[in-house]
Design a protein around this motif. Structure first.
Motif, PDB file in Angstrom:
ATOM      1  N   ASP A 211       0.638  -1.150  -0.098  1.00 29.58           N
ATOM      2  CA  ASP A 211       0.147  -0.074   0.012  1.00 29.58           C
ATOM      3  C   ASP A 211       0.740   1.297  -0.093  1.00 29.58           C
ATOM      4  OD1 ASP A 211      -2.927  -0.983   0.403  1.00 29.58           O
ATOM      5  OD2 ASP A 211      -1.452  -2.152   1.922  1.00 29.58           O
ATOM      6  N   SER A 212       1.742   1.181  -0.838  1.00 25.84           N
ATOM      7  CA  SER A 212       2.629   2.721  -0.941  1.00 25.84           C
ATOM      8  C   SER A 212       2.067   3.526  -1.726  1.00 25.84           C
ATOM      9  CB  SER A 212       4.017   2.095  -1.427  1.00 25.84           C
ATOM     10  OG  SER A 212       4.147   1.344  -2.459  1.00 25.84           O
TER      11      SER A 212
ATOM     12  N   VAL B 242       3.407  10.047  -3.859  1.00 24.44           N
ATOM     13  CA  VAL B 242       4.725   9.785  -3.034  1.00 24.44           C
ATOM     14  C   VAL B 242       5.679   9.873  -3.947  1.00 24.44           C
ATOM     15  CG1 VAL B 242       6.080   8.078  -1.865  1.00 24.44           C
ATOM     16  CG2 VAL B 242       3.295   8.108  -1.438  1.00 24.44           C
ATOM     17  N   SER B 243       6.790  11.053  -3.959  1.00 22.89           N
ATOM     18  CA  SER B 243       7.587  11.154  -4.683  1.00 22.89           C
ATOM     19  C   SER B 243       8.498  10.022  -4.788  1.00 22.89           C
ATOM     20  CB  SER B 243       8.567  12.534  -4.365  1.00 22.89           C
ATOM     21  OG  SER B 243       9.198  12.348  -3.043  1.00 22.89           O
ATOM     22  N   LEU B 244       9.549  10.173  -5.759  1.00 19.15           N
ATOM     23  CA  LEU B 244      10.365   9.022  -6.019  1.00 19.15           C
ATOM     24  C   LEU B 244      11.675   9.327  -5.129  1.00 19.15           C
ATOM     25  CD1 LEU B 244      11.797   6.780  -7.640  1.00 19.15           C
ATOM     26  CD2 LEU B 244      12.892   8.615  -9.054  1.00 19.15           C
TER      27      LEU B 244
ATOM     28  N   GLY C  88      -7.319   2.270   8.503  1.00 18.04           N
ATOM     29  CA  GLY C  88      -8.323   3.292   8.722  1.00 18.04           C
ATOM     30  C   GLY C  88      -7.520   4.629   8.193  1.00 18.04           C
ATOM     31  N   GLN C  89      -6.238   4.639   8.303  1.00 19.89           N
ATOM     32  CA  GLN C  89      -5.451   5.810   7.903  1.00 19.89           C
ATOM     33  C   GLN C  89      -5.767   7.093   8.652  1.00 19.89           C
ATOM     34  OE1 GLN C  89      -4.578   6.136   3.683  1.00 19.89           O
ATOM     35  NE2 GLN C  89      -4.528   8.498   3.626  1.00 19.89           N
TER      36      GLN C  89
ATOM     37  N   THR D 272      -0.765  -5.247   7.657  1.00 15.35           N
ATOM     38  CA  THR D 272      -0.042  -4.012   7.931  1.00 15.35           C
ATOM     39  C   THR D 272      -0.561  -2.913   7.677  1.00 15.35           C
ATOM     40  OG1 THR D 272       2.162  -2.976   7.372  1.00 15.35           O
ATOM     41  CG2 THR D 272       0.996  -4.470   5.562  1.00 15.35           C
ATOM     42  N   SER D 273      -0.343  -1.690   8.254  1.00 14.14           N
ATOM     43  CA  SER D 273      -1.010  -0.585   8.012  1.00 14.14           C
ATOM     44  C   SER D 273      -0.545   0.303   6.555  1.00 14.14           C
ATOM     45  CB  SER D 273      -0.849   0.360   9.156  1.00 14.14           C
ATOM     46  OG  SER D 273       0.575   0.895   9.127  1.00 14.14           O
ATOM     47  N   GLY D 274       0.430  -0.416   5.974  1.00 17.04           N
ATOM     48  CA  GLY D 274       1.014  -0.025   4.704  1.00 17.04           C
ATOM     49  C   GLY D 274       2.007   0.947   5.009  1.00 17.04           C
ATOM     50  N   TRP D 275       2.624   1.518   3.765  1.00 24.03           N
ATOM     51  CA  TRP D 275       3.995   2.325   3.702  1.00 24.03           C
ATOM     52  C   TRP D 275       3.598   3.772   3.803  1.00 24.03           C
ATOM     53  CZ3 TRP D 275       9.075   1.453   0.936  1.00 24.03           C
ATOM     54  CH2 TRP D 275       9.604   0.187   1.215  1.00 24.03           C
ATOM     55  N   PHE D 276       2.759   4.297   2.999  1.00 26.87           N
ATOM     56  CA  PHE D 276       2.555   5.645   2.979  1.00 26.87           C
ATOM     57  C   PHE D 276       1.036   6.256   3.174  1.00 26.87           C
ATOM     58  CE2 PHE D 276       6.446   5.203   0.398  1.00 26.87           C
ATOM     59  CZ  PHE D 276       7.347   5.961   1.204  1.00 26.87           C
ATOM     60  N   TYR D 277       0.300   6.428   2.143  1.00 22.43           N
ATOM     61  CA  TYR D 277      -1.158   6.484   2.329  1.00 22.43           C
ATOM     62  C   TYR D 277      -1.902   6.414   0.959  1.00 22.43           C
ATOM     63  CZ  TYR D 277       1.367  10.786   1.148  1.00 22.43           C
ATOM     64  OH  TYR D 277       2.300  11.499   0.484  1.00 22.43           O
ATOM     65  N   TRP D 278      -3.180   6.225   1.005  1.00 23.71           N
ATOM     66  CA  TRP D 278      -3.851   6.550  -0.337  1.00 23.71           C
ATOM     67  C   TRP D 278      -4.752   7.808  -0.387  1.00 23.71           C
ATOM     68  CZ3 TRP D 278      -9.468   6.380  -0.744  1.00 23.71           C
ATOM     69  CH2 TRP D 278      -9.840   6.425  -2.157  1.00 23.71           C
TER      70      TRP D 278
END
Length: 357
Positions: free
Chosen positions: A147-148, A154-156, A302-303, A332-338
């Motif tokens: 979930d990145s 999300v920038s490189l 839930g973010q 997992t709650s994931g890397w960044f956000y959606w």
């Protein structure tokens, strides 16, 4: 359809917030402003979100961030306003009026919670260690990418910084749980950065629902470029006595319990099984079939609080490590956000699973 629902929902949340502020601070003008301002902001946000799906650049990146962030901030403001309004109503029924204090307190909470959400959204995800025991599995360390939602959101540079931190953990495996690249420029560069990530026992992954939404063939290409062995209702054997099984996205690809049972039935009984599923569904089916470790993402925990309570209605396993019979499930709650570049009381993470350590 999504953008229409989002626009109507955004308008309603802003209207409720405006109404509460008028009640708490009667000197604030209400009347037409309560309708016009939410309407203008809702239309502007919808334009920003749709425009930046197909137009990329420096200005577009700013527009993307502001548009998506405002949706999340409006949700936070709405929740606080609604909570305070209900509290005020209950107190009035008890013949207690604390509006003079509740109004300023609500604004203070809005500022604090919104600042926290923005700050947590900007932070690099921290490494989260998860220790599990899996009978028959070798001692190893598996890094999890989930979930990145790379691309416009999300920038490189941010992605490479996170990869470098995770690489320092020297994982044996990289397990990818889907929703990796969303849309935006430089897709090949993101894939190249992921391809440089070193995992001696290999990189294995499954698709998430967003890989289907943003272009199935394009997603397959991204996985190939990244050096990820994609498992679509398939298995792989990275080491003796260890099988990794992965399924297509359960809801999007309509994976049934029978599909999971059929997939796992042919695995040697002497092998420990790691099972990858983007969504934490068909959990009992996996445990019944002898899976030792199941890994999922999708929920983002839930973010933005209190959205995690709504997510839990749909997904009983919303975040964390769960014992399910003889199986361990980690969501997992994931890397960044959606979408919304915010996190509130649901921090992003880079999970490192330490098996039989």
């Amino acid at each position: 359809m999504f953008f229409w629902i989002m626009t109507v929902g955004l308008f309603f949340m802003q209207f409720v917030t405006g109404t509460w502020l008028h009640v708490a601070f009667p000197s604030i003008s209400f009347k037409w402003a309560a309708l016009i301002i939410p309407f203008i902001l809702s239309v502007a946000v919808r334009f920003g979100m749709e425009y930046t799906r197909t137009h990329y650049g420096a200005w577009e990146s700013v527009l993307y961030y502001v548009s998506n962030a405002w949706v999340g901030l409006a949700f936070i403001l709405f929740c606080i306003s609604l909570l305070c309004a209900v509290l005020q109503l209950i107190l009035l029924l008890c013949r207690v009026n604390i509006i003079r204090f509740l109004g300023p307190a609500s604004v203070g909470l809005m500022v604090i919670f919104c600042a926290l959400a923005v700050w947590n959204g900007l932070k690099t995800p921290a490494v989260k260690y998860v220790d599990v025991h899996v009978d028959g599995a070798p001692t190893l360390k598996a890094a999890v990418l989930s979930d990145s939602h790379l691309g416009m959101g999300v920038s490189l540079k941010r992605f490479e910084r996170a990869l470098n931190i995770l690489q320092q953990e020297k994982p044996d495996l990289l397990l990818v749980l889907g929703d990796v690249f969303e849309y935006g420029p430089d897709q090949d560069k993101y894939a190249q950065a992921l391809a440089r990530f070193e995992a001696p026992m290999g990189k294995y992954g499954v698709l998430g629902n967003h890989e289907y939404y943003t272009g199935y063939e394009n997603s397959l290409r991204f996985y190939r470029q990244s050096g990820i062995t994609l498992l679509q209702n398939e298995t792989a054997r990275p080491a003796e006595n260890l099988t990794i099984a992965g399924v297509k996205d359960v809801r999007t690809a309509r994976v049934k319990a029978q599909d999971v049972e059929r997939l796992l039935a042919d695995i040697p009984s002497t092998d420990a099984i790691f099972y990858l599923s983007h969504q934490p569904l068909l959990v009992q089916t996996a445990e019944d079939a002898g899976v030792g470790l199941m890994l999922s993402g999708h929920t983002h925990n839930g973010q933005i609080f209190p959205f995690n309570f709504l997510v839990k209605w749909q997904y009983p396993y919303v975040y964390g490590l769960y014992p399910v019979g003889h199986m361990s499930l980690y969501v997992t709650s994931g890397w960044f956000y959606w979408g919304m570049p915010l996190r509130l009381f649901a921090p992003a993470e880079m999970a490192v699973i330490r098996v039989n350590a």
